[in-house]
Scaffold this active site. Structure first.
Site, PDB file in Angstrom:
ATOM      1  N   CYS A 397       0.867  -1.271  -0.026  1.00 46.59           N
ATOM      2  CA  CYS A 397      -0.144  -0.118  -0.046  1.00 46.59           C
ATOM      3  C   CYS A 397       0.671   1.155   0.075  1.00 46.59           C
ATOM      4  O   CYS A 397       1.445   1.658  -0.896  1.00 46.59           O
ATOM      5  CB  CYS A 397      -0.847   0.001   1.251  1.00 46.59           C
ATOM      6  N   HIS A 523      -3.644  -4.861  -0.015  1.00 52.15           N
ATOM      7  CA  HIS A 523      -2.958  -5.539   1.426  1.00 52.15           C
ATOM      8  C   HIS A 523      -3.176  -7.091   1.284  1.00 52.15           C
ATOM      9  O   HIS A 523      -4.033  -7.680   1.813  1.00 52.15           O
ATOM     10  CB  HIS A 523      -3.653  -4.964   2.434  1.00 52.15           C
ATOM     11  N   GLU A 525      -1.821  -9.143   3.061  1.00 49.38           N
ATOM     12  CA  GLU A 525      -1.651  -9.721   4.526  1.00 49.38           C
ATOM     13  C   GLU A 525      -3.171 -10.128   5.027  1.00 49.38           C
ATOM     14  O   GLU A 525      -3.315 -10.812   5.790  1.00 49.38           O
ATOM     15  CB  GLU A 525      -1.090  -8.766   5.503  1.00 49.38           C
TER      16      GLU A 525
HETATM   17  N1  GLN Z   1      -1.703   6.627   2.819  1.00 51.05           N
HETATM   18  C1  GLN Z   1      -2.112   6.017   1.773  1.00 51.05           C
HETATM   19  C2  GLN Z   1      -3.378   6.060   0.912  1.00 51.05           C
HETATM   20  O1  GLN Z   1      -4.377   6.544   1.290  1.00 51.05           O
HETATM   21  C3  GLN Z   1      -1.696   4.518   1.784  1.00 51.05           C
HETATM   22  C4  GLN Z   1      -2.678   3.913   2.729  1.00 51.05           C
HETATM   23  C5  GLN Z   1      -2.270   2.640   3.356  1.00 51.05           C
HETATM   24  O2  GLN Z   1      -1.186   2.213   3.425  1.00 51.05           O
HETATM   25  N2  GLN Z   1      -3.409   1.744   3.950  1.00 51.05           N
HETATM   26  O3  GLN Z   1      -3.514   5.835  -0.377  1.00 51.05           O
END
Ligand code: GLN
Length: 546
Positions: A397, A523, A525
């Site tokens: 992410c 994600h 995970e």
């Molecule tokens: N801050 C980033 C976004 O909002 C990544 C979010 C995250 O890592 N869950 O796109």
């Protein structure tokens, strides 16, 4: 009707049995771990189990909670942002859960106030009892119909005596009265302290906690005594006397380093037989699941190799903030019989010299998700170190977005490249998703939940998934700015996964001719399971070993 107690039409008493798990003395002693281990143990007995968590917060969901205070925000397939316990349940049950499996006070009150404004209470004054408790029971029964399990485990967050879980407990007391003795069972997880100054176990707080539970009209059928060590028989005897419960139903549960082994410990204590007997349930055959679980636990405790993995992050003070990542790695530890030693890297004040020193002997670098400015330069330096030194790297992410910025600055020569989340910039290579631009509300408004990714043939992503498309869970507001995609691709960055519907959102990136340089906007995970580790993690750990 005087007593508001709506029941869904199709509901049939006795079809679903309920186990209500509450905690006394204090929180944070492993109620969630116990609940999920109980779920696994019942699954060993062939029962179909589902779970729900009650959280006393007035937040409507967990999306607005700070992971540094509260631990990871877990994302369900349907996009619901929940407490990390739902992740623990999904992993122990090997099943997906949905918004109905999570209930906060905020969600229940919002429902009630919306109904009141719509005039649905027909002139009645709306009260905690019967309206709040009635709404909670209705929610539970609807879930019983929807998930249709043999047993529904209900974990009540917080501790007995808290104002915010009192109406949940009252609803559960009423539920037992309505459903009958053999359909509802109460378990309380309590805490036995051993103060250093005394050097012996003390049960007084547990006695008070359990008496308080009895004062609410609830007698537990089973008490779980959490302690750093085995709880003495004399302590269990004391509790037995205080709450009129046979000593066999007061079970000691000491700390375990390998939480996946707890179901076997509870099995040794014969917990399943007591639960089955109380709820008049019969064991069904499901030895296969138990055998597989046993093998996994054995492999986890007998590694053949060790590796060292660096994980960066600003929440390094609280490992619960990364609990799903740690679990996904653990699943690979078992599969690949490799112990993964983790080196936490706080990237807030990290200079080049520190990086060389700290990352000198690591076998892999993982940059997890995150928000905001703090620590981003340090994280990008770690990514650069991995890229230049052919060290396996996995970005998740925010880690994916930072890998794009690092590439833009160093390889594509866009010196001012940044994310508009971090700063105002003339080269916004990471920018808000178009749908995010007009959103004002913070809660539940990110791009959330499962979305499909189209995988490019002949790439590492394709090798990992061996599929043309995959579904993984997302939680983000920003994306790779489509205006720069072509430039990055011609400079050697491969976007091997793009949003299926329009190929607009870049969802996987990789750099060819690198041992493993791979990052995902989603994600992985969240979908890793003990018996079915996520393939991205498997391939990452494999490459750290090679
Ligand atoms: N801050 C980033 C976004 O909002 C990544 C979010 C995250 O890592 N869950 O796109």
């Amino acid at each position: 009707m005087e007593f508001y107690n709506p029941k869904p039409k199709e509901y049939k008493k006795g079809d679903c049995k309920y186990i209500v798990v509450s905690g006394s003395v204090m929180s944070g002693v492993g109620k969630g771990t116990f609940t999920s281990s109980l779920a696994t143990l019942l699954k060993f007995n062939g029962l179909d189990v589902s779970a729900i968590k009650f959280d006393g917060y007035l937040n409507v969901d967990a999306g607005t909670l700070n992971p540094y205070r509260h631990g990871e925000v877990f994302v369900l397939e349907d996009g619901t942002e929940t407490d990390l316990d739902l992740g623990t349940y999904e992993r122990s049950l090997h099943r997906n859960l949905y918004q109905h499996n999570y209930l906060t006070s905020g969600k229940i009150f919002k429902k009630i106030i919306d109904k009141e404004r719509a005039g649905e209470y027909q002139g009645r004054d709306v009260q905690y009892i019967p309206h709040v408790t009635g709404e909670i029971k209705k929610y539970i029964r609807e879930l019983a119909i929807k998930d249709n399990p043999d047993v529904l485990i209900i974990e009540v967050g917080g501790t007995i005596g808290d104002i915010e879980n009192s109406y949940f407990m009252e609803a559960m007391r009423e539920l037992k009265q309505e459903e009958g003795e053999e359909n509802v069972s109460f378990v309380n997880v309590t805490y036995i302290a051993k103060p250093n100054s005394l050097g012996e176990q003390k049960s007084k707080q547990a006695q008070f906690g359990l008496k308080r539970l009895m004062g609410m009209g609830i007698k537990p059928d089973i008490v779980i005594c959490r302690c750093q060590e085995e709880v003495k028989k004399s302590i269990r005897e004391k509790l037995s006397l205080v709450i009129n419960l046979n000593i066999e139903n007061i079970i000691s549960l000491k700390n375990y380093t390998n939480i996946y082994s707890v179901p076997f410990y509870l099995e040794k204590e014969d917990l399943h037989s007591r639960v089955l007997e109380k709820l008049k349930l019969k064991k069904k055959k499901n030895d296969e699941f138990r055998e597989k679980w046993k093998k996994m636990v054995n492999k986890l405790s007998n590694p053949k190799e060790e590796i060292k993995m660096a994980i960066t992050g600003k929440y390094t003070g609280l490992h619960d903030s990364y609990i799903s990542i740690l679990n996904a790695l653990e699943h690979c530890q078992a599969l690949l019989k490799t112990k993964i030693n983790i080196e936490w890297i706080d990237t807030t004040d990290l200079d080049e010299k520190d990086i060389k020193e700290k990352l000198e002997d690591v076998d892999g670098i993982l940059v997890p998700g995150g928000f905001g400015y703090r620590g981003t330069n340090g994280k990008m330096s770690c990514i650069r170190h991995a890229r230049k030194n052919n060290i396996p790297f996995l970005g998740l992410c925010y880690g994916f977005q930072l890998a794009v910025i690092e590439f833009a600055r160093e390889t594509s020569g866009l010196k001012k490249a940044s994310s508009t989340e971090i700063e105002k910039t003339s080269q916004p290579v990471i920018d808000l998703l178009p749908k995010q631009k007009d959103i004002k509300e913070k809660g539940g408004t990110m791009r959330l939940g499962s979305h499909k990714t189209k995988i490019k043939p002949s790439t590492k992503a394709h090798k990992i998934y061996n599929k043309k498309e995959v579904s993984e869970r997302f939680r983000h507001r920003y994306e790779v700015n489509p205006e720069y995609v072509q430039k990055f691709e011609s400079d050697g960055l491969v976007f091997s996964g793009k949003s299926k519907e329009d190929e607009r959102v870049m969802q996987i990136l990789e750099i060819p001719n690198h041992k493993f340089f791979f990052a995902t906007q989603f994600h992985p995970e969240f979908t890793s399971r003990p018996l079915r580790p996520n393939p991205v993690f498997i391939e990452f750990v494999k490459s750290c070993k090679s």
